[in-house]
Scaffold this active site. Structure first.
Site, PDB file in Angstrom:
ATOM      1  N   HIS A  70       0.871  -1.176   0.000  1.00  0.00           N
ATOM      2  CA  HIS A  70       0.000   0.000   0.000  1.00  0.00           C
ATOM      3  C   HIS A  70       0.911   1.230   0.000  1.00  0.00           C
ATOM      4  O   HIS A  70       0.879   2.048   0.914  1.00  0.00           O
ATOM      5  CB  HIS A  70      -0.958  -0.033   1.194  1.00  0.00           C
ATOM      6  N   GLU A  81     -12.403  -1.030  -0.847  1.00  0.00           N
ATOM      7  CA  GLU A  81     -12.461   0.287  -0.187  1.00  0.00           C
ATOM      8  C   GLU A  81     -13.665   1.040  -0.711  1.00  0.00           C
ATOM      9  O   GLU A  81     -13.917   1.049  -1.921  1.00  0.00           O
ATOM     10  CB  GLU A  81     -11.235   1.158  -0.518  1.00  0.00           C
TER      11      GLU A  81
END
Ligand code: FCB
Length: 458
Positions: A122, A366
């Protein structure tokens, strides 16, 4: 909530975070430096000069954060592993103290009845790898596969769901084309090379993860729902270039084993003179996925525009003759992003139509919104706008499922307010409010709402 759509009993409700955004402790236990440590110190790169040094102090406070997850009732928690914590220089042996943190975290999650879902990358590339070219350099893909092996060997016995990369579009285009993310490079063809090497890194890691016992392996893409501003053929062509840059550069190699047909019109000389692709790469990249993760926030309306830079020698890879036209009729979040939940359903249905059975099961990895949160005297935030945002998008997921798209999970971004990249701490996406001065966590109304949604499904 009586009219709320029903999801099947095995549907995964989750919440997500990422290492650099919450952990802090950037110099603890032998952690190496990452491109975000460096970038945050560049004057003007991050709003307010904010850094990840403390963030939510999750490295120390993780038991409290796991208690919040448990009370929320989520089945799964998506977090990321910090590469420089595990492998400080990006190559070589594992840093045992760094790996031990994730070992403790995974065990504590399992004790709380929450399934861990790990993202390997990430955005926090070890700085030493960036010093050797970062994602512009093909070797970084091989370094990533080695790192994947170290983490999977340690955790795959207890972690069922794995995500290789988070939003490689951001890594390639924000990192190496427009430079608003680390490492802050503005480039043309090298940014396209970064995109290719990210895909290759993913493809090399998939068999490594499977071999180590990962049950489900996927990638999280921030796919966009792109709409032309008008039906003028020039705007329609601009929308295809935008879609190529945002979506097709990823989905065509991953799901179709080919490069997008529209790439020549999108990048012209930048891609025509490339030398980074090698025979066999597409076979590696298109290794079958167990699921596709999709991060979704907002659509894009675009129209035709001239090149910002007429000179292909200095043009960056994000300069593709389109510009945003906005969505003035929609409500906008604190990020300035229009809220249009139906576009999530449309994106999913369109993907299913385009790829048919080559589209694996989907997890929305997400979705969430930053709002102008104002805590009351007790520290609680009454975030009706966030609740309405989440409600709309969950309904859009249900609508896509009703139209035959196999969506199996939904993760709210984010459990906690956190370091929102170049926006610093000013933008809050959490279900839980964080007072950065005291590190006090207070669940917002949206936390209680999501908890009730999950409980009502059970
Ligand atoms: C996504 C990122 C995530 C967070 C949200 C708001 O692009 O993956 O880390 O910043 O946006």
């Amino acid at each position: 909530m009586s009219d709320f759509p029903a999801f099947p009993p095995d549907f995964v409700f989750g919440a997500a975070t990422a290492a650099f955004q919450i952990e802090g402790a950037t110099r603890e236990d032998g952690r190496g430096s990452s491109i975000w440590d460096t970038f945050a110190r560049r004057p003007g790169a991050v709003a307010g000069g904010d850094t990840g040094d403390t963030a939510c102090d999750h490295y120390r406070r993780y038991p409290e954060d796991i208690a919040l997850l448990k009370r929320l009732g989520v089945r799964s928690y998506r977090f990321s592993v910090s590469w420089p914590r595990v492998q400080p220089a990006g190559s070589g042996p594992a840093n045992a103290a760094g790996l031990a943190f994730y070992d403790r975290l995974v065990d504590a999650l399992l004790d709380a009845g929450v399934e861990p879902a790990v993202t390997l990358y990430h955005w926090d590339l070890p700085q030493e790898l960036e010093d050797r070219g970062g994602w512009r350099d093909r070797d970084t893909a091989h370094r990533f596969a080695d790192y994947a092996r170290l983490v999977a060997d340690a955790l795959a016995d207890r972690v069922p769901r794995w995500i290789t990369l988070n939003e490689p579009w951001c890594s390639a285009f924000l990192g190496y084309a427009n430079g608003v993310h680390a490492p802050g490079v503005r480039a043309g063809t090298p940014a396209l090379a970064a995109a290719h090497h990210l895909l290759l890194a993913h493809g090399l890691a998939v068999p490594v993860l499977r071999g180590a016992g990962a049950r489900e392996t996927g990638i999280a893409l921030n796919l966009d729902r792109v709409l032309p501003a008008t039906d003028d053929p020039r705007d329609v062509a601009a929308a295809l270039r935008a879609e190529t840059q945002r979506n097709l550069i990823w989905t065509e190699p991953l799901l179709g084993g080919r490069y997008p047909r529209s790439e020549d019109d999108t990048w012209e000389e930048l891609v025509r003179r490339q030398t980074f692709r090698r025979d066999g790469d597409l076979d590696v990249i298109s290794a079958p996925l167990d699921f596709l993760g999709i991060n979704y926030y907002t659509p894009s309306v675009v129209r035709d525009a001239p090149y910002r830079d007429a000179d292909p020698r200095t043009r960056t890879a994000d300069d593709n003759r389109f510009e945003g036209a906005g969505m003035p009729e929609a409500r906008h979040t604190a990020m300035g992003w229009p809220v249009a939940p139906d576009t999530l359903r449309d994106l999913l249905v369109e993907l299913r139509e385009r790829y048919g059975d080559a589209l694996p099961p989907v997890h929305i990895t997400e979705n969430g919104s930053a709002e102008e949160d104002v805590p009351d005297a007790g520290g609680t935030v009454h975030d009706a706008d966030r609740i309405s945002y989440l409600d709309g998008h969950l309904r859009a997921v249900a609508a896509a499922r009703a139209e035959g798209v196999d969506v199996r999970g939904y993760y709210v971004w984010s459990l906690l307010d956190n370091f929102e990249w170049s926006y610093g701490y000013g933008k809050r996406f959490g279900l839980v409010h964080v007072d950065y001065a005291t590190q006090r966590r207070v669940p917002k109304d949206s936390y209680h709402w999501y908890r009730a949604v999950i409980a009502a499904q059970a």
